[in-house]
Each structure stands twice: as structure tokens, then as C-alpha cells.
Design a protein around this motif. Structure first.
Motif, PDB file in Angstrom:
ATOM      1  N   GLY A 195     -36.481 -16.614   6.307  1.00  0.00           N
ATOM      2  CA  GLY A 195     -36.257 -15.450   7.142  1.00  0.00           C
ATOM      3  C   GLY A 195     -35.340 -15.739   8.301  1.00  0.00           C
ATOM      4  O   GLY A 195     -35.118 -16.899   8.678  1.00  0.00           O
TER       5      GLY A 195
ATOM      6  N   VAL B  21     -36.393 -10.978   5.710  1.00  0.00           N
ATOM      7  CA  VAL B  21     -37.173 -11.928   4.930  1.00  0.00           C
ATOM      8  C   VAL B  21     -36.746 -11.877   3.476  1.00  0.00           C
ATOM      9  O   VAL B  21     -36.491 -10.804   2.921  1.00  0.00           O
ATOM     10  CB  VAL B  21     -38.684 -11.622   5.039  1.00  0.00           C
ATOM     11  CG1 VAL B  21     -39.498 -12.536   4.125  1.00  0.00           C
ATOM     12  CG2 VAL B  21     -39.153 -11.761   6.483  1.00  0.00           C
TER      13      VAL B  21
ATOM     14  N   SER C  94     -38.448 -20.820   7.676  1.00  0.00           N
ATOM     15  CA  SER C  94     -39.134 -20.625   6.391  1.00  0.00           C
ATOM     16  C   SER C  94     -40.623 -20.767   6.637  1.00  0.00           C
ATOM     17  O   SER C  94     -41.052 -21.330   7.646  1.00  0.00           O
ATOM     18  CB  SER C  94     -38.676 -21.646   5.348  1.00  0.00           C
ATOM     19  OG  SER C  94     -39.088 -22.955   5.710  1.00  0.00           O
TER      20      SER C  94
END
Length: 1011
Positions: A828, A846, A816
Motif C-alpha cells: 500500500g 492498497v 506492506s
């Protein structure tokens, strides 16, 4: 203390003994010297420019009485060059403020501590002037002044940027005389001179004497009338004399041939009428000028005459019957060293640059310019919106935007500004619109200005933006001829154009704020402006950055802005908002404007057959003066080129043209057609071969995948070598035939990438969403920073090897990005893989938190070692480009240095990105480096010696400390730049506002010379 009447706070006294306003002219003794327009060659002209004695007082109360006496000793005073501004010569406070008054808002009163500049000069009067009256003309004095000659009080004037003329005959003597002035920094006129600029004071424009016979031509107004089909013209020369005088007028064409003459005897007012058949018309594209010579009283007065008709019919703005789009800029008087004192060559430099960038209109924001500037506009060909020296924006800060314009006590002050401008400039053909000023509310006083203007000169429409209904001024707008707007969004101007209730043409007197890295919405505006006849165009804000050339204590030169001199209140770098730098170097925004408003449009009709459509967007000239060159590039290399011998397109007409190129149906390579429109001949502002515009198209060639030696199609290298993977603590070491890469499993990123023992990374690779805010991010950046975009760091939830074989390894990282005190901005999953060639592949998914504002960018940031200075890429260039600022670039292969990638803005900010990059190689000079590409096709790319944090922190370019390493940005996307520093919010289609997306990259270490 000096004993004078306190006119500077008296609204009933705008002048004492000042001559009535008149048209600008210089009397000459003969027509030939009048045509040369060299004022010093006239025996009736004497300059008072030059060295004056000067004494500065911080308060008018300290001015000694009698300083103006002919016998006063001024030898101990300072020497000051006139014209000039005090503040650029070390006196008083250099001060920049936009809306806020620099004094308490108590109109008409100004501070008791009112700075005063005392001027004195001795001068001689020629014996040849014995029988003449001498007049002194001050072209510009800020803000008011008292005048004495030989110790006698002559008069008083205020109104900084229009001339003040006085008859000195009663005060002069043969031989040596002394002229003295007391110039005050502030007066009640300061309240209506609250423009967005540096607040300068002094005699800042030319001062000169004119010798006139006691009976002479006092004023001339050249009115014209054109028949409906423009086959006939009438020139009515309205004259005013100071007594009985025989007057003759001659009209000559551009070659000097006499084509009309007339004479009259008059005492006071009269008219000479000249008729002309089939006149050549004046316009900005072909600025044909006749010359009118008026003889009387032993003088010759010369006036340029441009026959043109300005009208608004059925809501459409027209010149000579053609619907015109005003492709303009707002221009302040601004010089980096001289302030508002503008030399003639500096004016010419501005006009040359404007012409070279397809500008056809100038709004004199927000006051009349030097009359010689208007004469140049006549000759070069510019449509001018002449604007009265009137702005009282600061009253908005006390809650009543219309305070002064609805107050009848201020009516004469408002009218005085308009009358003096119109009378001075009424004979300038370049002026096509009168403007009542800027940002001063709207009520009865503006209506009085408009009504007087229409009564005096009905040949030009009247503009005033303050009638915008958003300002809640008077609803009585009948006297205003157009809908003036500032920074209205693209959607709103289209809404106006589509509204059946809209009857007036809309003029965007300010739009597309060009501050810093911008503007980014020009094409969007012009797509709509071209579409609707009701939209007459507009003027970008603004032409130049108003930086003051100065230097640090260490002697480092830089351009200063508000607050750099301790000035309060100030508006910081809001004066650094132009299309060119203070020293007139074009920003990329000007290149973008040049392309968007280009007078030639080229469209693809059938590229497979070489057919294109050429549209002439000129209004009055055909394209016979333009040469059109074409070239075909194969993967960035020119393979075919030529000149297109096309039929000539008439004004506002289109033609089809055929280009005889040959292209394959399919190829491994990409083919691009670029067309360049160039001038055939030298002009006043450009050399033959100068590019007016260009267009580029990718040709319809099917992409063919490369074949291997055995004939099989493949996109990967034919030989993948094996790799060795070893975990050393939390480091994953991947070694191949000629490379070694290190991946930190704990940090979830690469820490080392090398080939043949050459290290390619200076610091670990990381994901990045932050960009140094552009000036146009000045509003959204607060939200970005509040959410922690500027301090986002990566948190790793999982980082492990998920696939491994003899020829490749894959690492998956769940992560993150977030800033302290805030929830994560995004989550992500990154899949990193390394194959036997040493190529690193990234595929990242993402998910952005729903409630967030759009991201500045998303991508990878990495640092390469010292020496990585060479940048080669295939994408848009050669200069910076963004998703909404890319009309002025063309796709090709470019070879630059890292320094050449950098765009140096006075206020450091995001710069230098290349939108639409397909691959890029950053290497040392031996070609050792990294190649970046994306399986998705395109990405935004940047290489610089500064991090986003470096650019964010620095307030001036000289505060940047150049790093030895090279910082690389590889972005999935970057949000556009827009013009929201003053304009509307960034258009939605240019925002990185996706809540879920995927992005792929490849990073390959290589030695270019071995490829």
C-alpha cells in the motif's frame, strides 16, 4: 449385583408392562376445574414431584439387589429433587457432544460400566382412591428405567422424551407405599438419541399418579373435517374405553357457550360426532380455541380444539387455504441451571420472547417437548413441527449414515418413537407437521414410521430432512410430503424453486446458523423465500445457547460449554449457537430476525411527496391492531412527528399511504424518515406500544455545501492557521496553534496526537486486517491464520515528507503487511497530511496479493488513553451491525459508552462494529477526544477495551482482561459474518475480496464543548 433382565441391550424389548400410548390429558371431576388446567386441583391427580432418596453408582454392576424392597433402608441415601438431571446436581459427568457418540459405537451394545441412578420415595394413597386404579406417569426419564412398587417389579421402559405409564393397581395398598426406580445412563436407545446437546440423565420431567375408575375413557382422538369454504366443521371424537361406559361430549366456544353436544354408549371404541356452522378457525395469528369436554366414568376430560386445515396443494404449504411462510426457530429443552428440566414459567418466557420477535413456528428439535409446552403453543399461537425422539447421527462417523434405519432389527425401536409421540400429541391444534426425527439416514425404517403416521393421522403432512439426496439414502421418498433441507444456500433454494421438476414445498428445517456474532444472511434467505410459493420458510438454528451456569475457582460466574468439565469427546462451544443467551437475553441476531420476518413491509413509493406503500404480511388478520408512528430526523434530531391514520390493509394486501411531512428541497443537513409499527393493545406477550417492526428512509433532500461569511461556498474551515514542521531524528513534529502531532518516519505512522496539551493517543496508529474470528469464521479462519492474517505487521519501504507549505504537510509511506514465513499479504501507499486545524487526513491505496482468501477487514487501529469512554457517532445503531447484519439497526446520532458498544458473547469474538458510520467522536467525559470521518462517506467503526488479539486468545468472556485504554477500529470495510459455522460459505457480495482499493479517513483532535 442386582438381578434383572438385561433389557437395556435387547432390541426386542422396548418396554415391559407399559400401558399403550394415549392422548395427553388429566382427568378432572368437573368442567370448571378442567378449564383452569391446574392439575393439582383434580382429585384424581397426585404429584410425585419433590424430594426423593437417591443413590448414584458409576456402574450398574455395583447396584445392590433388593434396594427396591419396601423395607430397604434408604435413609443414608442422598436427597434429590425430582424432576431433575443427575449431572446438574453433581453426579456423573457433565458432557456435551454433537455427532460423536460418548460411547463406543457398537449398536445395540453399551459399555459394561453403565452408570445407574437409584430412586426411592414413600408416598400415601388417599382413601378416596380405594375403588380406583392408580396409574403412574413418567413424562420423561433418560435413558431407560426399571420400576418397582412395594418391592414388586412393575415394568421397564425406554424412550427418554415420551411418557411411560404403568398401572399400579396390583401393587398398591392403602396408606404408605414405596416406589423405586433404577435409571440407567445408557441403553440401546442411546444410539437413536444422539442429538446435539448436553447428555443428561435421570427423571427429568414430571412424575404423577392418576386415579381412574376400572372402567374409564382410555383414549380420545379428536379428528376434524372442514368444508371447502370453511363454513362447516365436523368434529369426530373417537373414543376408546376400558369397558362399558356412557360417554357425553360438549363443545363450548371461547366464551364458554355450549355450541354442540352428543352422547354414546360404548364398550371399547366408538365415536361422537359434533357439527358446527361457521366455525372460528385457529391459526398462529388468531389462535381461537374451542373447548371439548368429554364426560364418562365420573371424570371430565378437557381438550382444546382449534379448527384448522393443513394441506399441500400444487407444491404450496397451506393452512386454512392460505399459503403460509413458516418463520421459525429450532428449540431444545435447555435451562442454564436445570439442564433439560424446564419449569412452566421458563417455557412461557421462551414463548413470550418468540412472539415479541415475530416468530410463528417452532420445531421441537429433536424430540417431543413437555405436553404443557404444546398447550401453551395452542394458546399463544405457534405452528409446531413435532419431532420424534430419534437421531443416530453418530453412525455417520463409522462410515454408514443409514446403518440403523435400513436394519429391520431396529424397525420397532424407530416406530415406537413415532407412535408414542403421535398418540400423545394428536389432539394439539398447534402441531401442523409431524417429523420423523433428525439426522439418522433414510431407509425402510423411516418409511415404516411415515406410513404408520399417515394411516393414523392423515390431517398433517410428514417431514424428514434425511431424504436430502446429498445423503445418498433410499430414493423412495414418496411417503415424505416436503423437501426438508438443512443449511442449503440461498442460490440452491432458489434453484429448487425454479426447477420445474420440484413438486414438493421446501422446508428449511435448519438454516442461518445463529452461532455467536450472527447470523448474517437472514435477509438474503427471506428475499428468496418470499419470492417463491414453493418455499415454505424455515427454522433458524437455534433458539438458545446451551451454556451451563457455573463459576471459576475464584467464584467468577460464567456459562460453560463442551470441554469445560473435562468431558471427552466434546464439541466445544458448538452448543453456544442460539439467538438468545442461556439466561434468555436476546442476541443481536434475534433482533435481526425480528426485523427480517416482520409481518409488515413498508416501501418508499414517492418520498418527495410523502407516499409510502404498506404491505400486510399477516395471513389471517388485518392491520387494525397496529398503530403506525412516523418521525423526521434532521441530522439525528427529531424535527417533526405524528401518527399515520391510514386505511387498514387486509391480509397479504398492500395500500398506499400519505405522510404529511415537510422537507426542504436542499439543505446542509440530512433528513431521515423513520416509521414505527406498534401494537395498539396489551397482549399476552407484549404491552401496548410495543414495536413490531420499523422502517427507515433517507429523504430526497439535495445536499447543500455550507457558505462562508462572504457568501462563498466552501467545505473547509474559513481560517486555516499556519503550522511549524520540525524533524527531530526520525520523528516529524508538527505544531499548530493549539496542537502538536508527532509522526515517526521510521515506523511510518503517528505516535502522538494532542490538542491543548491533551494527548489523544496511547499507542502508535497502525493498519489492521485481522478480526477476532467469529464462530461463523470457524472454517475460513484456518486459511486466514495459515496465510498470517493474524500476525500481519507493517514493513515500511519509504516514509518521507512529499509536500509542505505554511499551512500543511504531507507524508507518503510505502508499506506492506505480512506475517512471518509468508509473502506480503498486501502492498500500500499511504498519504498522510496535517493542516493548520490539526486535522489529519489519510488517503491509502492498497493492492492485495491475488491468491489470497478474502480479508476479514482493512482499516486503522489505534489506542486512546484511559478515560476515553464517551462515544458519539452518526451511523447505524444502537447495537452492532455488519454489511450482512444490519436490518435491525437504524441510522441516527447515538451517544454511548465504550462498554455499551461491546456485545458480550460467551466465546469472545469480533463484536460491536458499527457498519455505515459517517462520523464518530471518542472522547473523555469533558469532550476531549478525536473525531473520525471519511471523505468516502461511510466506514465501519468500533470502540472497545479489547484488541482483536485479546478477543482471539480468550476462550470465555471471563478470561478477558479489560484494558484501560480504548481501542479504535476504523475500517474501509469488514467482511460480513454469515452463518458458516454450520451453514453455507459467506456470500461473495459480503466478502472483502477486492484486490485493489482506496480508502480515505480524517482524524481531528477536538474539544466537543468548544465546537
Amino acid at each position: 449385583m442386582i438381578q434383572v433382565e438385561k433389557y437395556w441391550e435387547d432390541l426386542t424389548v422396548l418396554q415391559v408392562n407399559r400401558e399403550a400410548p394415549r392422548a395427553y390429558f388429566i382427568p378432572y371431576s368437573e368442567a370448571q376445574t378442567a378449564l383452569a388446567n391446574k392439575r393439582a386441583r383434580s382429585p384424581f391427580y397426585q404429584t410425585l414431584n419433590g424430594g426423593w432418596k437417591f443413590k448414584y453408582h458409576t456402574s450398574v454392576k455395583d447396584v445392590e439387589d433388593g434396594f427396591y424392597a419396601a423395607s430397604a433402608d434408604v435413609s443414608g441415601w442422598d436427597d434429590l429433587l425430582v424432576p431433575s438431571c443427575w449431572q446438574t446436581n453433581g453426579y456423573d459427568q457433565l458432557h456435551y457432544t454433537n455427532v460423536n457418540y460418548p460411547i463406543p459405537c457398537d449398536p445395540p451394545y453399551v459399555p459394561n460400566e453403565n452408570p445407574a441412578g437409584l430412586y426411592a420415595r414413600d408416598f400415601n394413597i388417599s382413601e378416596t382412591w380405594d375403588e380406583k386404579d392408580a396409574y403412574v406417569v413418567f413424562e420423561g426419564v433418560n435413558s431407560c428405567f426399571y420400576l418397582w412398587v412395594n418391592g414388586q417389579f412393575v415394568g421397564y421402559s425406554q424412550g427418554s422424551r415420551v411418557p411411560a405409564e404403568f398401572n399400579l393397581a396390583p401393587y398398591l395398598k392403602r396408606g404408605k407405599n414405596r416406589i423405586a426406580l433404577m435409571v440407567l445412563k445408557w441403553c440401546d436407545g442411546t444410539y437413536i438419541e444422539d442429538q446435539d446437546l448436553w447428555r443428561f440423565s435421570g427423571i427429568f420431567r414430571d412424575v404423577y399418579l392418576l386415579a381412574r375408575n376400572p372402567v374409564h375413557i382410555r383414549d380420545v382422538f379428536n379428528r376434524q373435517e372442514l368444508s371447502e369454504d370453511f363454513s362447516k366443521a365436523v368434529l369426530r371424537c373417537e373414543l376408546e374405553t376400558t369397558g362399558q361406559l356412557e360417554v357425553k361430549a360438549e363443545l363450548r366456544d371461547a366464551k364458554g357457550s355450549l355450541i354442540g353436544e352428543g352422547a354414546t354408549s360404548l364398550d371399547g371404541k366408538g365415536t361422537i360426532e359434533l357439527n358446527l356452522a361457521n366455525p372460528e378457525l385457529w391459526n398462529a395469528e388468531r389462535p381461537y380455541l374451542y373447548q371439548l369436554y368429554v364426560y364418562g366414568g365420573g371424570e371430565v376430560l378437557r381438550f382444546p380444539v382449534g379448527f384448522r386445515k393443513v394441506e399441500i396443494t400444487e407444491g404450496v404449504f397451506k393452512i386454512n387455504g392460505a399459503a403460509i411462510k413458516l418463520k421459525g426457530v429450532n428449540r431444545h429443552d435447555s435451562h442454564p441451571e436445570l439442564g433439560q428440566t424446564i419449569p412452566l414459567n421458563h417455557m412461557i418466557k421462551d414463548l413470550n420472547l418468540m412472539k415479541r420477535h415475530n416468530v410463528n413456528t417452532i420445531r421441537t428439535s429433536h424430540y417431543p417437548n413437555d405436553p404443557r409446552f404444546l398447550e401453551l403453543c395452542n394458546e399463544y399461537g405457534f405452528y409446531v413441527i413435532d419431532e420424534a425422539d430419534l437421531e443416530c447421527h453418530g453412525v455417520d462417523r463409522i462410515g454408514d449414515y443409514h446403518l440403523l434405519t435400513k436394519n429391520p432389527e431396529w424397525e420397532q425401536a424407530f416406530l415406537d418413537r413415532m407412535e408414542r409421540m403421535v398418540e400423545r400429541d394428536k389432539n394439539q391444534p398447534s402441531i401442523v407437521i409431524w417429523s420423523l426425527g433428525n439426522e439418522s439416514g433414510y431407509d425402510k425404517n423411516h418409511m415404516s414410521m411415515a406410513r404408520w403416521t399417515k394411516a393414523r393421522d392423515a390431517s398433517r403432512p410428514v417431514h424428514y430432512e434425511g431424504v436430502d439426496p446429498r445423503y445418498n439414502g433410499s430414493k423412495d421418498t414418496e411417503v415424505i410430503d416436503m423437501e426438508g433441507r438443512m443449511y442449503t444456500s440461498v442460490a440452491d433454494i432458489e434453484k429448487y424453486a425454479l426447477d420445474e421438476a420440484s413438486t414438493k414445498p421446501m422446508f428449511l428445517c435448519e438454516y442461518s446458523h445463529a452461532m455467536g456474532n450472527g447470523p448474517g444472511d437472514l435477509k438474503d434467505y427471506w428475499d428468496v423465500i418470499y419470492k417463491y410459493p414453493l418455499l415454505m420458510g424455515g427454522c433458524v438454528w437455534e433458539w438458545t445457547d446451551h451454556g451451563i451456569k457455573t463459576e471459576t475457582a475464584e467464584g467468577i460466574p460464567f456459562f460453560a460449554y463442551g470441554g469445560d468439565f473435562g468431558d471427552q469427546p466434546n464439541d466445544g462451544n458448538f452448543c453456544i449457537d442460539g439467538l438468545v443467551s442461556p439466561d434468555r437475553k436476546p442476541h443481536t441476531g434475534l433482533l435481526e430476525l425480528k426485523k427480517v420476518i416482520a409481518p409488515i413491509r413498508i416501501e418508499a413509493e414517492d418520498l418527495s411527496k410523502g407516499v409510502i406503500k404498506i404491505t400486510n404480511l399477516y395471513d389471517f388478520i388485518d392491520l387494525s391492531q397496529i398503530a403506525l408512528y412516523w418521525k423526521i430526523e434532521k441530522d439525528g434530531q427529531t424535527v417533526e412527528q405524528g401518527e399515520l391514520k391510514q386505511a387498514v390493509a387486509a391480509p397479504q394486501q398492500s395500500i398506499m399511504a400519505f405522510i404529511p411531512y415537510t422537507i426542504p428541497q436542499a439543505s446542509e443537513s440530512r433528513y431521515f424518515l423513520t416509521l414505527s409499527c406498534r401494537s395498539k393493545q396489551d397482549t399476552r406477550w407484549s404491552e401496548a406500544g410495543y414495536e413490531i417492526s420499523f422502517e427507515q428512509f433517507e429523504l430526497p433532500v439535495a445536499i447543500e455545501v455550507a457558505a462562508s461569511e462572504d457568501g462563498n461556498k466552501q467545505s473547509q474551515p474559513s481560517r486555516i492557521r499556519t503550522i511549524q514542521v520540525e524533524q527531530q531524528g526520525h520523528n516529524l513534529v508538527v505544531e499548530g496553534f493549539d496542537f502538536v502531532h508527532r509522526f515517526d518516519l521510521y515506523a511510518g505512522t503517528f505516535t502522538s496526537v494532542s490538542k491543548h496539551g491533551v494527548e489523544m493517543l496511547q499507542a502508535p496508529v497502525g493498519f489492521n486486517i485481522w478480526r477476532a474470528p467469529t464462530d461463523n469464521d470457524r472454517r475460513i479462519k484456518h486459511d486466514w491464520m495459515d496465510q498470517g492474517y493474524d500476525r500481519a505487521t507493517m514493513h515500511v519501504y519509504r516514509s518521507e515528507v512529499t509536500k509542505q507549505s505554511e499551512t500543511s504537510v504531507e507524508v507518503t509511506v510505502d508499506f506492506s503487511l505480512g506475517g512471518y514465513m509468508k509473502l506480503p499479504l498486501l502492498h500500500g501507499t499511504a498519504q498522510w497530511s496535517i493542516d493548520g486545524t490539526g486535522e489529519i487526513s489519510l488517503q491509502v491505496k492498497v493492492k492485495v496479493r491475488e491468491s489470497l482468501s478474502f480479508l476479514p477487514r482493512f482499516g486503522l487501529q489505534l489506542a486512546m488513553p484511559h478515560g476515553a469512554e464517551e462515544v458519539e457517532y452518526f451511523g447505524f445503531g444502537p447495537h452492532e451491525s455488519y454489511v450482512d447484519k444490519r436490518q435491525s439497526v437504524r441510522k441516527g446520532k447515538y451517544l454511548l459508552t465504550v462498554d455499551e458498544m461491546f456485545q458480550n458473547y460467551i466465546m469472545p469474538q469480533e463484536n460491536g462494529s458499527r457498519y455505515g458510520t459517517e462520523w464518530a467522536i471518542v472522547s473523555n467525559e469533558q469532550g476531549m477526544g478525536l473525531k473520525f470521518a471519511s471523505p468516502d462517506g461511510e466506514f465501519s467503526f468500533n470502540a472497545a477495551h479489547y484488541t482483536p488479539a485479546d478477543l482471539t486468545t480468550a476462550l470465555h468472556s471471563h478470561e478477558l482482561s479489560k484494558r484501560k485504554e480504548t481501542i479504535i477500529q476504523l475500517d474501509y470495510k469488514m467482511s460480513g459474518v454469515g452463518s458458516n459455522s454450520c451453514g453455507p460459505e459467506l456470500l461473495e457480495q459480503y466478502r472483502l475480496d477486492e484486490k485493489e482499493f482506496e480508502f480515505g479517513l480524517t482524524i481531528l483532535p477536538l474539544f466537543k464543548e468548544d465546537e
